[in-house]
Design a protein around this motif. Structure first.
Motif, mmCIF file in Angstrom:
data_model
loop_
_atom_site.group_PDB
_atom_site.id
_atom_site.type_symbol
_atom_site.label_atom_id
_atom_site.label_comp_id
_atom_site.label_asym_id
_atom_site.label_seq_id
_atom_site.Cartn_x
_atom_site.Cartn_y
_atom_site.Cartn_z
ATOM 1 N N HIS A 165 0.822 -1.215 0.000
ATOM 2 C CA HIS A 165 0.000 0.000 0.000
ATOM 3 C C HIS A 165 0.856 1.264 0.000
ATOM 4 O O HIS A 165 0.465 2.272 -0.593
ATOM 5 N N LEU A 166 1.982 1.221 0.656
ATOM 6 C CA LEU A 166 2.864 2.384 0.664
ATOM 7 C C LEU A 166 3.317 2.728 -0.750
ATOM 8 O O LEU A 166 3.282 3.895 -1.169
ATOM 9 N N GLU A 167 3.708 1.708 -1.483
ATOM 10 C CA GLU A 167 4.146 1.930 -2.868
ATOM 11 C C GLU A 167 2.999 2.454 -3.723
ATOM 12 O O GLU A 167 3.204 3.301 -4.606
ATOM 13 N N HIS A 168 1.796 1.947 -3.459
ATOM 14 C CA HIS A 168 0.633 2.423 -4.207
ATOM 15 C C HIS A 168 0.383 3.906 -3.942
ATOM 16 O O HIS A 168 0.040 4.656 -4.855
ATOM 17 N N HIS A 169 0.566 4.339 -2.699
ATOM 18 C CA HIS A 169 0.340 5.750 -2.390
ATOM 19 C C HIS A 169 1.388 6.643 -3.046
ATOM 20 O O HIS A 169 1.097 7.786 -3.401
ATOM 21 N N MET A 170 2.576 6.120 -3.222
ATOM 22 C CA MET A 170 3.610 6.926 -3.868
ATOM 23 C C MET A 170 3.376 7.034 -5.370
ATOM 24 O O MET A 170 3.612 8.080 -5.972
ATOM 25 N N PHE A 171 2.890 5.934 -5.975
ATOM 26 C CA PHE A 171 2.681 5.902 -7.429
ATOM 27 C C PHE A 171 1.385 5.152 -7.721
ATOM 28 O O PHE A 171 1.407 3.957 -8.033
#
Length: 302
Positions: free
Chosen positions: A246-252
């Motif tokens: 989810h962290l990666e999704h929020h970044m990109f």
């Protein structure tokens, strides 16, 4: 403190943003294949264990449908936006009574305002970490159907045929298919999953995404969002379709879900998460971090 621009090149980002119809179709087929399997194993070998296993699998696949609806809402699943619109709305959203268009309008506010009081999802996680007793009560309400009953009652109260007919149509078709298979009783498995297992999995997912964050008021995604590196069995039952990144999704948000694992490994290998407690090691770790007396420790991802 590394910046994203110092960690990833433009060429790497361009490759990560490439969509694959084959991978998207495989994710879609795997989800619906497991749904069929969950019903089939209980119908072919009907006993309490196979029925319980089927219900548990269905609970995870309900979340998988929601995740694919989410990915299609971002136009980050299939290469064609029109295919995303169709699949997300009719084949993923309808079984959950979720309109792709309404969900998109709501969810984009979460991305825009994450880390601020205007985040529409903040109510789900703002109380974490909580006491162990509070956490047990929350999951007890989920697994005994109290949360699911509340949410389903809300759906029924707000039901309008002009708006919710895709949901109704899906359930008519599901009941009809199971009746033709000689097992109309199996239809209750869907509701058992939606009322009990599904709310518990959704809660666990929400905790892992933002409930264990170090500082939900920060605008740095490494502080207001989390990722869970989960083993395969947890990705089947708890965190389908790479929703754990989810962290990666929020970044990109434009990077397709099936590329988020690669993005995570690239960032981790280059030290982007070093000094941040934003990575959980499985959902057992998520639960430990969710308890007030178990404050998250600073750690570097492996």
């Amino acid at each position: 403190m590394l910046k994203l621009s110092d960690t990833l090149s433009k060429d790497e980002l361009r490759d990560l943003r490439k969509k694959s119809d084959l991978k998207a179709a495989a994710s879609f087929a795997f989800t619906w294949g497991l749904i069929v399997f969950a019903f089939a194993i209980a119908i072919v070998w009907p006993n309490p264990l196979t029925i319980l296993l089927g219900i548990i699998i269905l609970g995870g696949r309900l979340l998988a449908l929601g995740v694919m609806n989410h990915d299609c809402a971002h136009h980050a699943f299939f290469s064609s936006p029109k295919v995303d619109e169709f699949v997300g709305h009719w084949l993923c959203g309808a079984p959950l009574n979720t309109s792709l268009h309404a969900y998109r309008a709501y969810h984009l506010k979460h991305h825009k305002y994450a880390g601020t009081p205007d985040d529409p999802d903040i109510g789900f996680v703002k109380s974490y970490p909580v006491s162990k007793e509070s956490l047990k009560r929350k999951f007890f309400r989920d697994l005994t159907g109290q949360t699911g009953y509340r949410d389903t009652l809300r759906k029924i109260r707000n039901f309008k045929l002009s708006k919710n007919w895709p949901w109704l149509t899906f359930h008519v078709l599901l009941l009809g298919a199971l009746t033709l298979a000689g097992a109309p009783w199996a239809y209750l498995m869907w509701w058992a999953a939606e009322l009990t297992v599904y709310p518990a999995i959704v809660r666990l997912r929400q905790i892992g995404e933002h409930g264990t964050a170090q500082d939900r008021t920060s605008l740095d995604a490494r502080l207001n969002t989390g990722t869970t590196v989960a083993p395969f069995w947890q990705r089947v039952f708890i965190a389908p379709n790479d929703v754990n990144y989810h962290l990666e999704h929020h970044m990109f948000a434009s990077i397709p879900p099936y590329n988020l694992g690669k993005l995570h490994r690239l960032l981790a290998s280059r030290g982007y998460y070093d000094g941040y407690a934003c990575i959980s090691r499985g959902y057992g770790d998520v639960l430990r971090r969710a308890v007030r007396s178990d404050a998250p420790q600073m750690m570097a991802p492996q």
